[in-house]
Design a protein around this motif. Structure first.
Motif, mmCIF file in Angstrom:
data_model
loop_
_atom_site.group_PDB
_atom_site.id
_atom_site.type_symbol
_atom_site.label_atom_id
_atom_site.label_comp_id
_atom_site.label_asym_id
_atom_site.label_seq_id
_atom_site.Cartn_x
_atom_site.Cartn_y
_atom_site.Cartn_z
ATOM 1 N N ALA A 1 1.279 9.943 -3.740
ATOM 2 C CA ALA A 1 0.689 8.645 -3.384
ATOM 3 C C ALA A 1 1.791 7.621 -3.100
ATOM 4 O O ALA A 1 1.708 6.856 -2.132
ATOM 5 N N ILE A 2 2.823 7.617 -3.954
ATOM 6 C CA ILE A 2 3.955 6.696 -3.750
ATOM 7 C C ILE A 2 4.625 6.975 -2.415
ATOM 8 O O ILE A 2 4.902 6.067 -1.633
ATOM 9 N N LYS A 3 4.878 8.255 -2.135
ATOM 10 C CA LYS A 3 5.528 8.641 -0.869
ATOM 11 C C LYS A 3 4.673 8.234 0.326
ATOM 12 O O LYS A 3 5.167 7.702 1.330
ATOM 13 N N LYS B 1 -2.944 3.348 -10.917
ATOM 14 C CA LYS B 1 -2.746 2.722 -9.603
ATOM 15 C C LYS B 1 -1.689 1.616 -9.672
ATOM 16 O O LYS B 1 -0.890 1.454 -8.750
ATOM 17 N N THR B 2 -1.680 0.845 -10.766
ATOM 18 C CA THR B 2 -0.706 -0.251 -10.897
ATOM 19 C C THR B 2 0.719 0.297 -10.902
ATOM 20 O O THR B 2 1.626 -0.267 -10.279
ATOM 21 N N VAL C 1 -6.221 -1.602 -2.516
ATOM 22 C CA VAL C 1 -6.259 -0.747 -3.704
ATOM 23 C C VAL C 1 -7.662 -0.765 -4.289
ATOM 24 O O VAL C 1 -8.206 -1.832 -4.596
ATOM 25 N N SER C 2 -8.266 0.415 -4.436
ATOM 26 C CA SER C 2 -9.618 0.480 -4.999
ATOM 27 C C SER C 2 -9.976 1.923 -5.340
ATOM 28 O O SER C 2 -9.477 2.862 -4.710
ATOM 29 N N ALA C 3 -10.850 2.075 -6.340
ATOM 30 C CA ALA C 3 -11.412 3.402 -6.626
ATOM 31 C C ALA C 3 -12.533 3.712 -5.645
ATOM 32 O O ALA C 3 -12.856 4.879 -5.399
ATOM 33 N N THR C 4 -13.104 2.647 -5.063
ATOM 34 C CA THR C 4 -14.218 2.816 -4.115
ATOM 35 C C THR C 4 -14.028 1.852 -2.943
ATOM 36 O O THR C 4 -14.747 0.853 -2.840
ATOM 37 N N THR D 1 -4.500 2.207 2.476
ATOM 38 C CA THR D 1 -5.448 2.136 1.365
ATOM 39 C C THR D 1 -5.034 3.134 0.301
ATOM 40 O O THR D 1 -4.805 4.303 0.605
ATOM 41 N N LEU D 2 -4.923 2.662 -0.940
ATOM 42 C CA LEU D 2 -4.703 3.552 -2.082
ATOM 43 C C LEU D 2 -6.051 3.755 -2.758
ATOM 44 O O LEU D 2 -6.565 2.852 -3.415
#
Length: 653
Positions: free
Chosen positions: A19-21, A41-42, A383-386, A32-33
Motif C-alpha cells: 500500500a505504501i509503495k 491506515k494512519t 482514505v476510507s474503508a468504504t 485512494t487508500l
C-alpha cells in the motif's frame, strides 16, 4: 533527503508495504487508500508522507477525529511541525432572518482562545517551515485572511535594526498585537523600559526585544514559565496576531467600495423600511471601521477588503500552501460535507440580503464551492474503508489494504429474525460479558436508543446509550467506561461508525438491518461491522426478516475480505492476535487544552456575587436596559455579551 523524519516503532506488516509503495509510486496524482478498519491506515499515510518532500494538509470530517490524528502524527513525526486547524468557536450561531416569523437572529459566537492560537500557529508554520503537517477539519474551506497580506505585514527584525521604542510599539499594534501589562496571553506584548516582550500566538516561548537607544541590541526566545533565556537570536519574523490584517490604504479603499455598493443597491430594495435598515447598519459598521479599524460584522465586507469580484472565491487555508500533499481522511463522509457547505451558507445569506440586513457582497464571505475545492486536488490521497463513488471515479490509483498486521479477520456475520430478537440479544450480551468482552448495539433513532438502554437495564445489564445529544466530552467518558468494564453494553445510533478504537468489543448487534436507509446502506453496514474487527472473538448479528440489497452487499464484501485475510494468514503462518491496548483516557492532550480554555472563560462569567437578592434583581433589570440600547445601536456583539450575563443571572433569580 526527506523533509520528514518518521519515528516508526515497527516495520510495515500485512499488506501495508504494498500500500505504501502504491501511494508513493502514484505521487503526484489522485489516489485512494481503501483500508479496512484496524489495518493501520494512519501508519501507511505516515510512511507515504515520510517519502515525499512537501508540506501536508490532512482533512478530517470533525474536530474529534482531527484531534486523534493530530496526536498520532505528532508521535510519528516528533522532529517535524504538526499543527491543528479547526473552527475556533466553542459555540456558533450564524446571523439569519426568518421571513415567515419576521424574526432576526443575530450572530452569536464564543471563540476558544486555545484553538485560535493553534490556527495561527498552523498558518505561520506553513509559511515558515516546509516540513509542516496541518491536521484540519473540513471547516478550513471557510474564508480566511489574505495570505499575501499576512506574509507582507509580518515584521522582520534583526540585531542592529534601527527602531525607537514608540515606532516598534506602533508596528506591533498595527499587526493586531495588544499592549496588556496585566493579562499576559497570546497576541499581547508588555513594555519594561527599553525591553519589549511579545507573546506570539504561534510560539511556545515569548520574544524578548532589548533596545539600546533606537537600536535593537538583543533578541531572545524566553520561557513563558520562568523567564529563562532559551535561545539567543540574530533575527526573526513576527507574524500578525490575527489572520485578518490589512493596510490603512486598503481599509480606506474598502470603505469607499462598500459605500459605492450601498448607493447602488439601495434603490433595488423596494421597501423603504429595508432601505433605512440597511443604510443604518452599513453606516454604523463603516463608522466603527474608520474609528476603531474593525466592526463586529467585518467578515461580511471581506470581498471589499480583498478586492474580489462578485462570486470570486475567498481565501482559505489552502491558499497558505503552495505545492502540497492533501490527505482526506474518512473521505466517504468528508467529500459530501465539502459538497454541501456552500449551498447551506448561500440560502441563509439570501434572506438577509433581500430584507435589508446585508449587502449582496456579504454572500461572498462563504465556504468554497466544491468545484473550487477540486482545483486543489492536484496531489491528493483519499482514505476510507468504504470510499464513495467520487473517490473511486476520480482516482488514478486505488490501493487496497485488507490484511491487518495482527492477522485478525473480518468478523463472522449471523442473521437472526426479528421474532424473539430481544431474548436473543440479552443472551448474546450476557455470554459476551461472561467471556470478558463488550457489546455494541446499533439502533435507528435516538428515542429507540434510550428505550432499549432502559429495557436492558431492567434486565440487569450494565448499559449506557449514545446519540447526537451526547456531547463530545461525555462520549469520550462513556467509551472510556465501556473499555474499563463499568458498562458491558453501549447502545448507539450512527455515532459509532468511524474513528473508534475499541479492542474489547466482541459483539456488534444491528437492529432493523434490512431497512434500506442512510443508516443501513451498504457503506454504513460495512463501517458498523468494522467496529468488531479488533478482536479475535468478534461476531456481528444482523436482526432482519429479509436480506436487503445493502445487507447482501455488506455480507459479500466482508466475505471477500475475510477470504483474502485467511489466505494471507495461511500462506505466512500467522496466528491472529487480538489487539491489546492500555485503557487510558482517550481524550487527547490537545482536547484537554481546548477544554481548559473553554472552562476558564465560563468560570470568569460565573464569578459574580451580590450582597442581596434585591441587588441581583436590579442587575438583571440594568442588563435588560443595556441590551436594548446596544441592539438599537446595532452593536450586536455587546448585546450578545450582555445577554449571556443576563441569562446566567436569570438562573439564580
Amino acid at each position: 533527503m526527506s523533509l520528514f523524519k518518521l519515528k516508526a516503532p515497527f516495520a510495515p506488516a500485512g499488506d501495508q508495504g504494498q500500500a505504501i509503495k502504491g501511494l508513493i509510486d502514484s505521487r503526484p496524482g489522485k489516489s485512494t487508500l481503501l483500508g479496512v478498519t484496524g489495518s493501520g491506515k494512519t501508519y501507511t499515510i505516515a510512511q507515504a508522507i515520510a517519502q515525499q518532500n512537501k508540506p501536508v494538509l490532512i482533512l478530517s470530517p470533525n474536530k474529534t477525529l482531527a484531534a486523534q490524528l493530530y496526536e498520532e502524527f505528532s508521535l510519528f513525526f516528533p522532529e517535524n511541525k504538526v499543527c491543528y486547524f479547526v473552527s475556533y468557536y466553542d459555540y456558533y450561531q450564524p446571523e439569519s432572518y426568518l421571513p415567515a416569523q419576521d424574526m432576526y437572529i443575530p450572530k452569536e459566537t464564543k471563540i476558544n482562545s486555545e484553538i485560535e492560537r493553534l490556527r495561527l500557529e498552523a498558518t505561520a508554520s506553513v509559511i515558515n517551515r516546509p516540513d509542516t503537517i496541518v491536521v484540519a477539519s473540513v471547516s478550513c474551506i471557510y474564508s480566511l485572511g489574505n495570505p499575501q497580506d499576512y506574509k507582507t505585514l509580518a515584521l522582520p527584525i534583526k540585531i542592529g535594526d534601527t527602531f525607537t521604542r514608540a515606532e516598534l510599539i506602533k508596528q506591533l499594534l498595527f499587526i493586531q498585537y495588544v499592549r496588556n501589562e496585566m493579562e499576559k496571553v497570546s497576541g499581547t506584548f508588555q513594555v519594561y523600559g527599553s525591553t519589549i516582550e511579545v507573546i506570539l500566538p504561534y510560539q511556545k516561548e515569548k520574544l524578548r526585544i532589548e533596545l539600546f537607544g533606537s537600536r535593537v541590541e538583543r533578541l531572545e526566545w524566553v520561557s513563558r514559565h520562568d523567564n529563562t533565556v532559551v535561545t539567543e537570536l540574530a533575527d526573526t519574523l513576527i507574524f500578525p496576531a490575527k489572520h485578518f490584517v490589512t493596510t490603512e490604504a486598503r481599509k480606506e479603499a474598502a470603505i469607499k467600495s462598500v459605500d459605492a455598493e450601498l448607493q447602488e443597491w439601495l434603490p433595488q430594495l423596494n421597501n423603504p423600511l429595508y432601505q433605512e435598515r440597511l443604510k443604518a447598519r452599513v453606516g454604523h459598521d463603516m463608522e466603527l471601521l474608520r474609528e476603531r479599524g474593525s466592526c463586529p460584522s467585518i467578515e461580511n465586507y471581506s470581498a471589499h477588503f480583498d478586492g474580489r469580484k462578485p462570486d470570486e472565491p475567498p481565501f482559505c487555508l489552502f491558499d497558505f500552501f503552495e505545492d502540497f500533499l492533501l490527505v482526506i481522511d474518512e473521505s466517504h463522509i468528508a467529500i459530501p460535507q465539502l459538497r454541501g457547505m456552500y449551498a447551506g451558507d448561500r440560502a441563509r445569506k439570501q434572506s438577509l440580503i433581500e430584507f435589508g440586513f446585508r449587502l449582496p457582497s456579504s454572500r461572498d464571505n462563504r465556504p468554497l464551492k466544491f468545484t473550487e475545492i477540486e482545483k486543489y486536488f492536484k496531489d491528493v490521497i483519499f482514505v476510507s474503508a468504504t470510499p464513495g463513488e467520487y473517490e473511486l471515479q476520480q482516482s488514478d490509483t486505488i490501493v487496497e489494504q485488507v490484511i491487518r498486521p495482527t492477522g485478525i479477520l473480518d468478523p463472522v456475520i449471523e442473521i437472526h429474525p426479528r421474532l424473539g430478537q430481544m431474548s436473543h440479544l440479552l443472551k448474546e450480551i450476557k455470554e459476551t460479558t461472561e467471556a470478558g468482552y463488550r457489546t455494541l448495539v446499533m439502533v435507528m433513532t435516538k428515542k429507540l436508543a434510550e428505550e432499549l438502554a432502559r429495557y436492558l437495564q431492567e434486565h440487569h445489564i450494565k448499559v449506557c446509550y449514545m446519540h447526537h445529544d451526547i456531547k463530545t466530552p461525555q462520549r469520550t467518558e462513556l467509551l472510556h467506561k465501556l473499555r474499563l468494564g463499568v458498562f458491558d453494553c453501549l447502545v448507539g445510533v450512527n455515532l459509532l461508525r468511524e474513528g473508534l478504537d475499541l479492542p474489547e468489543v466482541a459483539r456488534v448487534a444491528i437492529l432493523d438491518a434490512d431497512i434500506e436507509s442512510f443508516l443501513r446502506d451498504k457503506r454504513s453496514l460495512i463501517q458498523i461491522i468494522g467496529r468488531a474487527a479488533r478482536n479475535t472473538e468478534s461476531k456481528v448479528i444482523l436482526y432482519a426478516d429479509q436480506i436487503s440489497k445493502s445487507m447482501q452487499g455488506a455480507i459479500e464484501e466482508t466475505a471477500r475480505r475475510r477470504e483474502l485475510q485467511e489466505a494471507y494468514n495461511k500462506e505466512h503462518g500467522i496466528e491472529p492476535l487480538a489487539v491489546k491496548r492500555e485503557v487510558t483516557k482517550s481524550i487527547s492532550n490537545i482536547q484537554k487544552a481546548i477544554a481548559a480554555a473553554s472552562k476558564s472563560s465560563k468560570k470568569k462569567a460565573k464569578e459574580v456575587t451580590f450582597e442581596s437578592h434585591q441587588a441581583m434583581l436590579l442587575r438583571v433589570a440594568e442588563l435588560e436596559r443595556q441590551m436594548q440600547d446596544a441592539a438599537e445601536k446595532f452593536d450586536f456583539e455587546t448585546a450578545i455579551r450582555l445577554r449571556d450575563e443576563w441569562l446566567e443571572l436569570k438562573k439564580h433569580v
